[in-house]
Design a protein around this motif. Structure first.
Motif, mmCIF file in Angstrom:
data_model
loop_
_atom_site.group_PDB
_atom_site.id
_atom_site.type_symbol
_atom_site.label_atom_id
_atom_site.label_comp_id
_atom_site.label_asym_id
_atom_site.label_seq_id
_atom_site.Cartn_x
_atom_site.Cartn_y
_atom_site.Cartn_z
ATOM 1 N N PRO A 213 0.815 -1.219 0.000
ATOM 2 C CA PRO A 213 0.000 0.000 0.000
ATOM 3 C C PRO A 213 0.845 1.264 0.000
ATOM 4 O O PRO A 213 1.952 1.291 0.537
ATOM 5 N N ALA A 214 0.279 2.318 -0.583
ATOM 6 C CA ALA A 214 0.972 3.611 -0.620
ATOM 7 C C ALA A 214 0.930 4.301 0.736
ATOM 8 O O ALA A 214 1.853 5.044 1.090
ATOM 9 N N PHE A 215 -0.138 4.082 1.519
ATOM 10 C CA PHE A 215 -0.315 4.752 2.803
ATOM 11 C C PHE A 215 -0.638 3.730 3.885
ATOM 12 O O PHE A 215 -1.384 2.774 3.641
ATOM 13 N N PRO A 216 -0.159 3.941 5.105
ATOM 14 C CA PRO A 216 -0.437 2.981 6.179
ATOM 15 C C PRO A 216 -1.807 3.142 6.826
ATOM 16 O O PRO A 216 -2.269 2.228 7.511
ATOM 17 N N TYR A 217 -2.469 4.290 6.615
ATOM 18 C CA TYR A 217 -3.767 4.550 7.248
ATOM 19 C C TYR A 217 -4.793 4.756 6.142
ATOM 20 O O TYR A 217 -4.716 5.722 5.371
ATOM 21 N N ARG A 218 -5.782 3.840 6.081
ATOM 22 C CA ARG A 218 -6.785 3.881 5.010
ATOM 23 C C ARG A 218 -8.142 3.601 5.659
ATOM 24 O O ARG A 218 -8.460 2.459 5.989
ATOM 25 N N GLY A 219 -8.922 4.666 5.862
ATOM 26 C CA GLY A 219 -10.038 4.526 6.780
ATOM 27 C C GLY A 219 -11.408 4.920 6.273
ATOM 28 O O GLY A 219 -11.571 5.614 5.264
ATOM 29 N N ILE A 220 -12.401 4.452 7.031
ATOM 30 C CA ILE A 220 -13.803 4.850 6.912
ATOM 31 C C ILE A 220 -14.275 5.254 8.307
ATOM 32 O O ILE A 220 -14.056 4.521 9.276
ATOM 33 N N LEU A 566 -5.856 5.408 -1.807
ATOM 34 C CA LEU A 566 -4.969 5.255 -0.652
ATOM 35 C C LEU A 566 -4.075 4.025 -0.757
ATOM 36 O O LEU A 566 -2.989 4.004 -0.164
ATOM 37 N N TRP A 567 -4.517 3.005 -1.474
ATOM 38 C CA TRP A 567 -3.668 1.823 -1.634
ATOM 39 C C TRP A 567 -2.637 2.031 -2.744
ATOM 40 O O TRP A 567 -1.461 1.738 -2.588
ATOM 41 N N THR A 568 -3.081 2.574 -3.863
ATOM 42 C CA THR A 568 -2.239 2.657 -5.052
ATOM 43 C C THR A 568 -1.669 4.052 -5.268
ATOM 44 O O THR A 568 -0.590 4.195 -5.844
#
Length: 633
Positions: A213-220, A566-568
């Motif tokens: 992943p590009a970022f460690p924090y990917r939220g809802i 956020l992942w790519t």
């Protein structure tokens, strides 16, 4: 009258030409061929495949969502039955039980690809060719370390290798952690689909995926205070997040409206604060949701918003001899004391308020254990509430604190420091990073005066053009983006206070969600991407105008668009991703997620033909025709 029998004869002739089978049993006349990454529809032939097979094998990314960092795959598929999946795992003791559950979920998702799935096992009927019956999908999963809890430092990368020889397809997963392996299983499930012609599953016969992943924090974020959401609806949200490799469920569990969280040492909080005895999250349910998320690669991040955004649930203090714990609760006219009804803020003048706050933290730390982050909220304090409460103004005067705005901001910062100390104590003296919303404490010149950038992460909810974002980054604050102009999913509906549309309108379409790049925002504001400080982002669903009846449609597939950003962190805009998102939306629907429809089904079957490119040329051509005396019917 003579025309009537003629019409009947024509209809009868047409009926004779049709096959005798019922319409749902007719073979489809259409097939699809891959042409420059698009599945092109035409009359079926030896060179066409089914739509599902074309979607699976056409295009550089296949149908995988979010797009992997690197993927190569074959254009061939192997057919198999979901009962013919084997597993071999290599993992440490703490991780193996989690992996077994993740593989079970993977197998369950394969069952759901059958169009007649109705819970439990799908009605696979056959008859099947012998090659399908004998073909196996062999899972071979290796996890290196024993990490079984998610943190900002967790390695979520994985490698996936799919090979097929004769009657065996081997899917080899290699990952440093359970979380990476879980993501690999999700990717593998997306390299599989249902083939109606043989009533079996198909998997790409060869693939290599190297992903991180590009970022460690990917939220809802989900707000369960304004309106209550059932445990089942939250579980469904976690399922959808897992399908999109999102890893943080930010639970805004309480607010001034209601306090639906059961606390064993403070039963009065829910007793006074719930909408009804049925609208409460028990301690068992909370623990189960935390574990439910962990199995799916998701941290359940608790937020206890304070010192504002409190109210209902806090009214019992005086009856119990603790004094007034919160002030301005349900006070009117609300416009003078808070940003929306009902009002309420903690009573800074009452030291017993901190005793209660400490008890809340003690229980929350245990319920959400182990925590690696904690959200303090900390936004939208109304100084007029405090400054018109006699108990607080007397306390400010007696201590010579002053009564201007800076004096109140200073006491607010004292409250925040005491909160941090209470939480650390509740967490066995292990300090975790605290998250705070942008607020008056983070305004120009204030953030580093009141807050330590080594201890706090700032979540940005203002617009993506706010110059204060640049100031926070240049002062070395780590940040999480939730800028409301792109990532607030409750926007674009009718106002619930007054008339017109709600405050953050217009609606944020999936394209706007997809194109919102935190790194680009930072670069525009500061000249640098500040990659080391931007932890990622989060889409927020505040629930003034949402409950579980609309939950899925509000979150999905826009949440999936957020996930690929956020992942790519793709360098392109939304357009190249559209056909894969349409496929991902259908995949989520098959898994029981009631995601919103993006386009007509015709667009899914006719890739690349639902677009606006060339509209100006089309209008010009129409204008030229009208000049020539031609009109459009």
């Amino acid at each position: 009258m003579a025309s009537v029998p003629v019409a009947v004869e024509v209809v009868a002739a047409v009926l004779v030409l049709l096959p005798s089978a019922a319409p749902q049993e007719l073979p489809a006349p259409w097939g699809w061929a891959c042409d420059e990454g698009l599945c092109v529809k035409g009359v079926t032939s030896d060179t066409t495949t089914s739509l599902n097979q074309c979607k699976l094998t056409c295009g550089p990314e296949s149908a995988v969502w979010p797009r992997p960092a690197s993927i190569e795959h074959s254009s061939e598929v192997a057919f198999f039955l979901p009962t013919n999946v084997t597993r071999r795992v290599s993992c440490q003791d703490a991780v193996c039980p989690l992996l077994d559950q993740a593989i079970d979920l993977f197998l369950d998702n394969l069952q759901k690809y059958h169009p007649d799935y109705a819970g439990g096992s799908a009605p696979w009927e056959g008859p099947w060719d012998a090659s399908i019956v004998s073909h196996t999908l062999d899972l071979d999963v290796t996890i290196w370390n024993a990490d079984d809890r998610l943190s900002l430092e967790t390695d979520e990368s994985y490698q996936l290798f799919v090979t097929t020889i004769a009657d065996k397809t081997n899917a080899q997963v290699v990952a440093a952690t359970y979380f990476g392996a879980r993501h690999a299983l999700e990717t593998l499930s997306q390299l599989v689909d249902y083939e109606e012609g043989v009533d079996a599953l198909m998997v790409v016969s060869a693939a290599t995926v190297v992903d991180v992943p590009a970022f460690p924090y990917r939220g809802i974020l989900l707000d369960t205070s304004r309106n209550f959401f059932s445990v089942q609806s939250i579980e469904r949200t976690l399922d959808a997040m897992a399908a999109n490799k999102l890893n943080t469920f930010h639970w805004h569990i309480t607010d001034s409206h209601s306090f639906p969280m059961q606390l064993e040492t403070l039963p009065n909080m829910a007793y006074y604060g719930t909408y009804s005895s049925r609208k409460i999250y028990t301690t068992t349910e909370i623990r189960n949701l935390v574990e439910y998320g962990r199995i799916r690669g998701i941290r359940v991040l608790p937020e206890f918003d304070a010192p504002a955004h409190v109210g209902n649930g806090w009214q019992w203090g005086e009856e119990q001899g603790l004094g007034k714990l919160a002030v301005c609760v349900n006070r009117e006219p609300w416009q003078s004391y808070c940003v929306e009804p009902p009002c309420g803020q903690l009573n800074l003048a009452n030291p017993k308020m901190y005793d209660v706050l400490g008890q809340i933290y003690n229980e929350m730390v245990e319920l959400f254990s182990p925590i690696d982050l904690f959200h303090y909220g900390g936004d939208e304090v109304n100084l007029n509430c405090w400054n018109t409460t006699d108990e607080i103004t007397s306390w400010m005067d007696e201590n010579n604190f002053g009564r201007d705005a800076d004096a109140y901001y200073n006491q607010w910062s004292v409250f925040q420091e005491k909160s941090r100390q209470l939480l650390t104590s509740a967490n066995a003296d292990r300090e975790v990073p605290g998250i705070l919303w942008t607020s008056h404490l983070t305004e120009e010149g204030r953030a580093d005066q009141y807050l330590d950038p080594t201890k706090y992460i700032i979540q940005i909810w203002t617009t993506g053009t706010d110059y204060l974002i640049g100031e926070l980054l240049e002062k070395n604050f780590r940040v999480i983006f939730s800028n409301y102009d792109r990532w607030y999913l409750d926007c674009g509906f009718g106002a619930w206070v007054g008339e017109g549309n709600n405050w953050c309108s217009p609606y944020k379409g999936w394209q706007a969600v997809y194109d919102n790049s935190p790194l680009d925002i930072a670069t525009d504001l500061t000249g640098s991407a500040h990659e080391e400080l931007i932890l990622g982002g989060e889409a927020a669903l505040w629930s003034e105008q949402a409950d579980e009846m609309v939950l899925d449609a509000r979150l999905w597939p826009r949440g999936a668009a957020l996930a690929e950003r956020l992942w790519t962190n793709p360098s392109h805009n939304w357009e190249p991703a559209e056909t894969r998102l349409i496929r991902q939306r259908q995949r989520m629907v098959a898994r029981g997620i009631m995601a919103d429809r993006i386009q007509p089904q015709w667009c899914h079957q006719n890739e690349g033909l639902c677009y606006l490119k060339g509209i100006h040329q089309g209008c010009q051509a129409m204008g030229d025709a009208e000049v020539a005396g031609v009109t459009k019917a």
